[in-house]
Structure formats: structure tokens, C-alpha cells
Design an enzyme around this catalytic site. Structure first.
Site, PDB file in Angstrom:
ATOM      1  N   ARG A  35     -51.072 -64.188 -60.447  1.00  9.80           N
ATOM      2  CA  ARG A  35     -50.869 -62.954 -61.218  1.00  9.80           C
ATOM      3  C   ARG A  35     -51.686 -61.806 -60.625  1.00  9.80           C
ATOM      4  NH1 ARG A  35     -53.962 -60.728 -65.096  1.00  9.80           N
ATOM      5  NH2 ARG A  35     -55.065 -62.661 -65.582  1.00  9.80           N
ATOM      6  N   HIS A  37     -53.136 -61.572 -57.499  1.00 10.71           N
ATOM      7  CA  HIS A  37     -53.180 -61.314 -56.058  1.00 10.71           C
ATOM      8  C   HIS A  37     -51.864 -61.449 -55.298  1.00 10.71           C
ATOM      9  CE1 HIS A  37     -57.474 -60.974 -56.436  1.00 10.71           C
ATOM     10  NE2 HIS A  37     -57.513 -62.159 -57.038  1.00 10.71           N
ATOM     11  N   VAL A  67     -61.996 -53.478 -58.167  1.00 10.82           N
ATOM     12  CA  VAL A  67     -61.387 -53.755 -56.864  1.00 10.82           C
ATOM     13  C   VAL A  67     -60.433 -54.935 -57.004  1.00 10.82           C
ATOM     14  CG1 VAL A  67     -61.842 -54.435 -54.464  1.00 10.82           C
ATOM     15  CG2 VAL A  67     -63.495 -53.008 -55.667  1.00 10.82           C
ATOM     16  N   THR A  69     -57.117 -57.079 -54.534  1.00 10.73           N
ATOM     17  CA  THR A  69     -56.270 -57.158 -53.345  1.00 10.73           C
ATOM     18  C   THR A  69     -54.988 -57.890 -53.683  1.00 10.73           C
ATOM     19  OG1 THR A  69     -58.212 -57.201 -51.901  1.00 10.73           O
ATOM     20  CG2 THR A  69     -56.133 -57.986 -50.950  1.00 10.73           C
ATOM     21  N   HIS A 143     -59.127 -68.232 -56.091  1.00 12.72           N
ATOM     22  CA  HIS A 143     -59.981 -67.042 -56.063  1.00 12.72           C
ATOM     23  C   HIS A 143     -59.796 -66.335 -54.724  1.00 12.72           C
ATOM     24  CE1 HIS A 143     -63.528 -64.481 -56.316  1.00 12.72           C
ATOM     25  NE2 HIS A 143     -63.942 -64.986 -55.174  1.00 12.72           N
TER      26      HIS A 143
END
Length: 148
Positions: A35, A37, A67, A69, A143
């Protein structure tokens, strides 16, 4: 007779639902990684991409995530990173892996003057190696650690 059976089975049903229900709404670490990345279909090319995606993926609820990505590659390619070069995670753990090739990613950085609930992000596109932490069986990303 039917009513008696129903009344006898009701406590059993409540017991079963009580055991099953807590796991129904719980997002696994792997699902959370996807969800937060994964965006295999997107390119991140729009200047408003991060503002849209951070909101759509629920990373601006209660506060603005500073932040994040997004990876624009097939999920299978990102999952395959878990069998590539083993590296040490930022937190010192030893379950991180670096992609063998550069991947298309979009970095989202909260702009300095942005305040919740009006989260405003800078969108930047790159081709970089990614580092992910992997866990579980099957061994999958849980992660996003870094991009290099």
C-alpha cells in the site's frame, strides 16, 4: 425444537466470530508495504503525483508522512529483491536486501511550509537501487529502507 438448537449454537457462533474477527481488519506488514510503496502501473511523472498518491494510500491521515518512496516496477520484481544482495539495514538489523539493478522510483518529500491537514509534497523521479527489509514465509518486503 429449531429455536432450542439456534439458542445452543449462538454461543458457539459468538466464540468463533470472536476468534476470527480481530484478524479480519488487520493489515499485514507485507500488505502495508504494498500500500505504501508499490505503484506498478504508475510513472510518478505528474508534479501532483505525490499529493494524490499520499492521500489515496492513506499516508496523510492524522498527520503528514514526511517522506515516502513509490516503486514503479512489477510486484514480483520487488519481491525478488529479497533474494538478492544482503546488506545491513539502517537500524542495524540483518534482514535487508539491495536490488541488483536500478528501479524506477518516485520520492515524495513533504515541503517545508506544509502543515497538516494540507500536506503538500515535492515529487522527484529516479532510477536507483532499492534496499528493503524482508520477513515471513514467503520471504517478502515489509519495509522500504533506502534507495541508493
Amino acid at each position: 425444537m429449531g429455536l432450542e438448537k439456534s439458542l445452543l449454537l449462538l454461543p458457539l457462533l459468538v466464540l468463533v466470530l470472536g476468534c476470527v474477527q480481530p484478524s479480519l481488519g488487520k493489515e499485514s506488514s507485507a500488505m502495508k508495504f504494498e500500500r505504501q510503496h508499490m505503484d506498478s502501473e504508475g510513472t510518478g511523472s505528474s508534479p501532483t503525483y505525490c499529493n494524490q498518491m499520499m492521500k489515496r494510500r492513506e499516508m496523510t491521515k492524522g498527520s503528514c508522512k514526511p517522506v515516502n518512496t513509490f516503486v514503479h516496477e512489477p510486484l514480483a520484481d520487488v519481491q525478488a529483491v529479497c533474494s538478492q544482495e544482503k546488506v545491513t539495514c539502517k537500524n542495524g538489523k540483518s534482514n535487508c536486501y539491495k536490488s541488483s539493478s536500478a528501479l524506477h522510483i518516485t520520492d515524495c518529500h513533504l515541503k517545508g511550509n506544509s502543515k497538516y491537514p494540507n500536506c503538500d509534497y515535492k515529487t522527484s523521479n529516479y532510477q536507483k537501487h532499492i534496499i528493503v527489509a524482508c520477513e515471513g514465509n514467503p520471504y517478502v518486503p515489509v519495509h522500504f529502507d533506502a534507495s541508493v
